[in-house]
Scaffold this motif. Sequence first.
Motif, PDB file in Angstrom:
ATOM      1  N   GLU A 176     -21.281  -0.440  18.032  1.00  0.00           N
ATOM      2  CA  GLU A 176     -21.670   0.114  19.324  1.00  0.00           C
ATOM      3  C   GLU A 176     -20.467   0.586  20.119  1.00  0.00           C
ATOM      4  OE1 GLU A 176     -22.535  -3.023  18.418  1.00  0.00           O
ATOM      5  OE2 GLU A 176     -24.678  -2.897  18.063  1.00  0.00           O
ATOM      6  N   GLY A 177     -20.560   1.810  20.628  1.00  0.00           N
ATOM      7  CA  GLY A 177     -19.530   2.337  21.501  1.00  0.00           C
ATOM      8  C   GLY A 177     -18.204   2.612  20.816  1.00  0.00           C
ATOM      9  N   ARG A 178     -18.226   2.850  19.502  1.00  0.00           N
ATOM     10  CA  ARG A 178     -16.985   3.041  18.772  1.00  0.00           C
ATOM     11  C   ARG A 178     -16.789   4.470  18.244  1.00  0.00           C
ATOM     12  NH1 ARG A 178     -16.695  -1.209  21.012  1.00  0.00           N
ATOM     13  NH2 ARG A 178     -15.843  -3.126  20.219  1.00  0.00           N
ATOM     14  N   GLU A 179     -17.860   5.235  18.052  1.00  0.00           N
ATOM     15  CA  GLU A 179     -17.699   6.598  17.543  1.00  0.00           C
ATOM     16  C   GLU A 179     -17.211   7.533  18.634  1.00  0.00           C
ATOM     17  OE1 GLU A 179     -20.886   8.535  15.477  1.00  0.00           O
ATOM     18  OE2 GLU A 179     -21.094   6.905  14.046  1.00  0.00           O
ATOM     19  N   LYS A 180     -16.278   8.395  18.282  1.00  0.00           N
ATOM     20  CA  LYS A 180     -15.803   9.428  19.198  1.00  0.00           C
ATOM     21  C   LYS A 180     -16.094  10.766  18.520  1.00  0.00           C
ATOM     22  CE  LYS A 180     -11.839  10.422  22.100  1.00  0.00           C
ATOM     23  NZ  LYS A 180     -12.486   9.825  23.261  1.00  0.00           N
ATOM     24  N   TRP A 181     -16.896  11.620  19.176  1.00  0.00           N
ATOM     25  CA  TRP A 181     -17.252  12.947  18.654  1.00  0.00           C
ATOM     26  C   TRP A 181     -16.518  14.006  19.474  1.00  0.00           C
ATOM     27  CZ3 TRP A 181     -22.379  14.519  16.205  1.00  0.00           C
ATOM     28  CH2 TRP A 181     -22.901  13.492  15.410  1.00  0.00           C
ATOM     29  N   ILE A 182     -15.764  14.855  18.788  1.00  0.00           N
ATOM     30  CA  ILE A 182     -15.052  15.962  19.429  1.00  0.00           C
ATOM     31  C   ILE A 182     -15.590  17.265  18.840  1.00  0.00           C
ATOM     32  CG2 ILE A 182     -12.804  17.041  19.833  1.00  0.00           C
ATOM     33  CD1 ILE A 182     -12.938  14.271  21.061  1.00  0.00           C
ATOM     34  N   LEU A 183     -16.009  18.192  19.702  1.00  0.00           N
ATOM     35  CA  LEU A 183     -16.498  19.504  19.265  1.00  0.00           C
ATOM     36  C   LEU A 183     -15.352  20.509  19.363  1.00  0.00           C
ATOM     37  CD1 LEU A 183     -19.910  19.663  21.188  1.00  0.00           C
ATOM     38  CD2 LEU A 183     -19.430  18.654  18.946  1.00  0.00           C
ATOM     39  N   LEU A 184     -15.003  21.098  18.239  1.00  0.00           N
ATOM     40  CA  LEU A 184     -13.931  22.093  18.194  1.00  0.00           C
ATOM     41  C   LEU A 184     -14.547  23.463  17.955  1.00  0.00           C
ATOM     42  CD1 LEU A 184     -11.532  20.158  15.783  1.00  0.00           C
ATOM     43  CD2 LEU A 184     -11.439  20.220  18.280  1.00  0.00           C
ATOM     44  N   SER A 185     -14.207  24.422  18.797  1.00  0.00           N
ATOM     45  CA  SER A 185     -14.754  25.772  18.626  1.00  0.00           C
ATOM     46  C   SER A 185     -13.947  26.588  17.626  1.00  0.00           C
ATOM     47  CB  SER A 185     -14.804  26.496  19.975  1.00  0.00           C
ATOM     48  OG  SER A 185     -13.515  26.574  20.536  1.00  0.00           O
ATOM     49  N   ALA A 186     -12.713  26.181  17.358  1.00  0.00           N
ATOM     50  CA  ALA A 186     -11.860  26.905  16.408  1.00  0.00           C
ATOM     51  C   ALA A 186     -11.532  25.991  15.231  1.00  0.00           C
ATOM     52  CB  ALA A 186     -10.575  27.350  17.094  1.00  0.00           C
ATOM     53  N   PRO A 187     -11.417  26.573  14.046  1.00  0.00           N
ATOM     54  CA  PRO A 187     -11.087  25.734  12.888  1.00  0.00           C
ATOM     55  C   PRO A 187      -9.641  25.236  12.965  1.00  0.00           C
ATOM     56  CG  PRO A 187     -11.085  28.043  12.257  1.00  0.00           C
ATOM     57  CD  PRO A 187     -11.585  27.980  13.671  1.00  0.00           C
ATOM     58  N   PRO A 188      -9.404  23.990  12.603  1.00  0.00           N
ATOM     59  CA  PRO A 188      -8.029  23.502  12.574  1.00  0.00           C
ATOM     60  C   PRO A 188      -7.258  24.179  11.437  1.00  0.00           C
ATOM     61  CG  PRO A 188      -9.577  21.768  11.942  1.00  0.00           C
ATOM     62  CD  PRO A 188     -10.377  22.961  12.283  1.00  0.00           C
ATOM     63  N   VAL A 189      -5.959  24.294  11.597  1.00  0.00           N
ATOM     64  CA  VAL A 189      -5.129  24.926  10.567  1.00  0.00           C
ATOM     65  C   VAL A 189      -5.247  24.161   9.253  1.00  0.00           C
ATOM     66  CG1 VAL A 189      -2.747  25.492   9.925  1.00  0.00           C
ATOM     67  CG2 VAL A 189      -3.546  25.901  12.258  1.00  0.00           C
ATOM     68  N   ASP A 190      -5.161  22.837   9.308  1.00  0.00           N
ATOM     69  CA  ASP A 190      -5.305  21.996   8.124  1.00  0.00           C
ATOM     70  C   ASP A 190      -6.396  20.966   8.410  1.00  0.00           C
ATOM     71  OD1 ASP A 190      -5.162  20.258   5.975  1.00  0.00           O
ATOM     72  OD2 ASP A 190      -3.015  19.861   6.165  1.00  0.00           O
ATOM     73  N   PRO A 191      -7.588  21.140   7.851  1.00  0.00           N
ATOM     74  CA  PRO A 191      -8.693  20.216   8.147  1.00  0.00           C
ATOM     75  C   PRO A 191      -8.427  18.767   7.738  1.00  0.00           C
ATOM     76  CG  PRO A 191      -9.508  22.199   7.074  1.00  0.00           C
ATOM     77  CD  PRO A 191      -8.022  22.246   6.996  1.00  0.00           C
ATOM     78  N   THR A 192      -7.492  18.539   6.821  1.00  0.00           N
ATOM     79  CA  THR A 192      -7.178  17.174   6.403  1.00  0.00           C
ATOM     80  C   THR A 192      -6.072  16.547   7.243  1.00  0.00           C
ATOM     81  OG1 THR A 192      -5.584  17.892   4.731  1.00  0.00           O
ATOM     82  CG2 THR A 192      -7.894  17.659   4.037  1.00  0.00           C
ATOM     83  N   ALA A 193      -5.505  17.310   8.170  1.00  0.00           N
ATOM     84  CA  ALA A 193      -4.456  16.800   9.058  1.00  0.00           C
ATOM     85  C   ALA A 193      -4.555  17.519  10.401  1.00  0.00           C
ATOM     86  CB  ALA A 193      -3.076  16.997   8.437  1.00  0.00           C
ATOM     87  N   VAL A 194      -5.689  17.347  11.071  1.00  0.00           N
ATOM     88  CA  VAL A 194      -5.893  17.958  12.389  1.00  0.00           C
ATOM     89  C   VAL A 194      -4.825  17.413  13.333  1.00  0.00           C
ATOM     90  CG1 VAL A 194      -7.493  18.168  14.328  1.00  0.00           C
ATOM     91  CG2 VAL A 194      -8.366  18.194  11.983  1.00  0.00           C
TER      92      VAL A 194
END
Length: 174
Positions: free
Chosen positions: A7-25
């Motif tokens: 409970e109360g542990r997930e953090k959701w971030i909405l990004l409108s642009a793709p990160p340069v490296d999805p495995t190392a945002v």
Amino acid sequence: MPKSKAEGREKWILLSAPPVDPTAVTLTEAQAGIDASCALSSADSRISAAASATFSDPAICDEIAVTEFGQSNYEGTAAPFRYFDEQGVSEVGSEGAVRDEVYQALKDKDTELYVLIRDTSKGSRVALEAGDEYELYQVVTDNPQRPSSREGYQKRLIPLAIRDAWKGEIAAGA
């Protein structure tokens, strides 16, 4: 160390642009997104792997139809709460507070976003830091749906088509 509470542990971030490296945002890329953690229904929001496709292609000598896993499948739904002012107008947050921005970012069909989810022992309100483990999903929105229940807060259920998925750790720097 004891088990971590959910409970109360997930953090959701909405990004409108793709990160340069999805495995190392990078921390800078993640901080540019909308923190949707307090604007989504916990009971109705979920992105997860689903059962993978399977196939059976036994050799002539095999006596049983061996099942193998094929392509991965994912499913997702985001359920943003709605925020209105006294006149019934979509309410925008102030001083860093997120209000109806999450619904506004998700409401149009075929909107492509990237959803970064940190699910660790850190609380949802704790800021992202370099080294935080995350899952990242490239999603496309469908039309918002009305929930079947009229109890609780106003919200919409937004089906998400998952186009790609990655795991990584937040990288320091820009």
